[in-house]
Design a protein around this motif. Structure first.
Motif, PDB file in Angstrom:
ATOM      1  N   ARG A 141       0.599  -1.200   0.003  1.00  0.00           N
ATOM      2  CA  ARG A 141      -0.019   0.101  -0.140  1.00  0.00           C
ATOM      3  C   ARG A 141       0.942   1.276   0.014  1.00  0.00           C
ATOM      4  NH1 ARG A 141      -5.240  -0.747   4.214  1.00  0.00           N
ATOM      5  NH2 ARG A 141      -6.089  -2.425   2.969  1.00  0.00           N
TER       6      ARG A 141
ATOM      7  N   PRO B 183      -0.596  -8.223  -2.072  1.00  0.00           N
ATOM      8  CA  PRO B 183      -1.072  -6.949  -2.247  1.00  0.00           C
ATOM      9  C   PRO B 183      -2.611  -7.091  -2.208  1.00  0.00           C
ATOM     10  CG  PRO B 183      -0.413  -7.491  -4.459  1.00  0.00           C
ATOM     11  CD  PRO B 183       0.032  -8.640  -3.586  1.00  0.00           C
TER      12      PRO B 183
ATOM     13  N   LYS C 273      -6.026  -1.875  -2.322  1.00  0.00           N
ATOM     14  CA  LYS C 273      -5.432  -0.618  -2.085  1.00  0.00           C
ATOM     15  C   LYS C 273      -3.772  -0.635  -2.484  1.00  0.00           C
ATOM     16  CE  LYS C 273      -8.680   0.806   1.251  1.00  0.00           C
ATOM     17  NZ  LYS C 273      -8.872   1.174   2.729  1.00  0.00           N
ATOM     18  N   GLY C 274      -3.305  -1.714  -2.476  1.00  0.00           N
ATOM     19  CA  GLY C 274      -1.915  -1.837  -2.679  1.00  0.00           C
ATOM     20  C   GLY C 274      -1.526  -2.422  -4.101  1.00  0.00           C
TER      21      GLY C 274
END
Length: 249
Positions: A142, A161, A164-165
């Protein structure tokens, strides 16, 4: 009568406020104790090795001794003490790479996900790779997603991930390391999360290793038993990291 009634209301309000504050305090203390009871402490061997490193307020530094060496900023797994990662961190430093193992409030990276910025601010002349174990990997990715031009690479230890990442639009190289006896990593979620990784991501699996073996802190709840020793898994991790980092240096 009116004044007396007002006084009674004020006293009642004060009692309610005191009760609420006391309740919050009790809940906070209980939560803190529960978190500490469930925190995974480093093995004695890992503690001894970590004592040889430089201890700072928010991180432990394993120095390579090389000027402007490529640095690795590491986010520990949730509720895992930072010293647990000292064995492979020392080996990476001896190979010529600075290693910064970050410290987080209550050993949870989610409470300070941007802490890598502190290292970058202190060493603007240095290039960095981010890495993270389990929850630490999610938070590290992120950070990269929010700072895409400031990181040279990403390494996932039994991690992935989330949206959001997502690193799909990133040009940085990515290494994903898992272990075949990992009982903690959700395999279905891990496979689904590959959509958030670059197509040229390198995937490695440690045969016989488990989730806790990415550090040195004993048995983790829900994990499977490893069929290789912790020492062997640490050595394999070091070898994989060094080989991959050598392609960036």
């Amino acid at each position: 009568m009116r004044k007396r009634s007002e006084m009674m209301k004020k006293n009642r309000s004060k009692k309610i406020i005191i009760w609420i504050v006391s309740l919050i305090g009790i809940v906070t203390i209980i939560g803190y104790l529960l978190i500490n009871m469930n925190t995974y402490g480093a093995s004695k061997e890992a503690e001894i090795v970590s004592q040889q490193a430089e201890e700072e307020d928010n991180y432990t530094f394993y120095a390579s001794g090389e000027a402007n060496a490529l640095g690795l900023i590491f986010y520990p797994g949730g509720l895992v003490e930072p010293d647990s990662y000292s064995l492979w961190a020392k080996q990476i430093a001896q190979a010529g790479y600075d290693v910064y193992v970050m410290h987080f409030p209550l050993n949870l990276a989610v409470l300070a996900p941007n802490r890598a910025q502190e290292i970058q601010n202190k060493h603007p002349e240095q290039s960095f790779v981010l890495a993270g174990h389990s929850l630490g990997g999610v938070m590290a990715s992120r950070y990269i997603a929010a700072n895409p031009k400031s990181i040279a690479g990403m390494i996932f230890f039994a991690s992935y991930p989330d949206e959001k990442g997502a690193l799909t639009n990133s040009s940085i190289p990515v290494l994903s390391i898992t272990a075949t006896n990992d009982g903690v990593l959700n395999q279905a979620t891990y496979e689904e999360a590959k959509q958030y990784l670059p197509k040229d991501t390198i995937y490695e699996a440690i045969e016989g290793g488990n989730h806790a073996g990415f550090g040195s802190y004993g048995v983790q709840k829900g994990d499977k038993e490893a069929t290789i020793s912790n020492e062997e898994q640490q050595a394999i991790i070091s070898q994989l990291l060094i080989e991959w980092l050598n392609t960036l240096a």
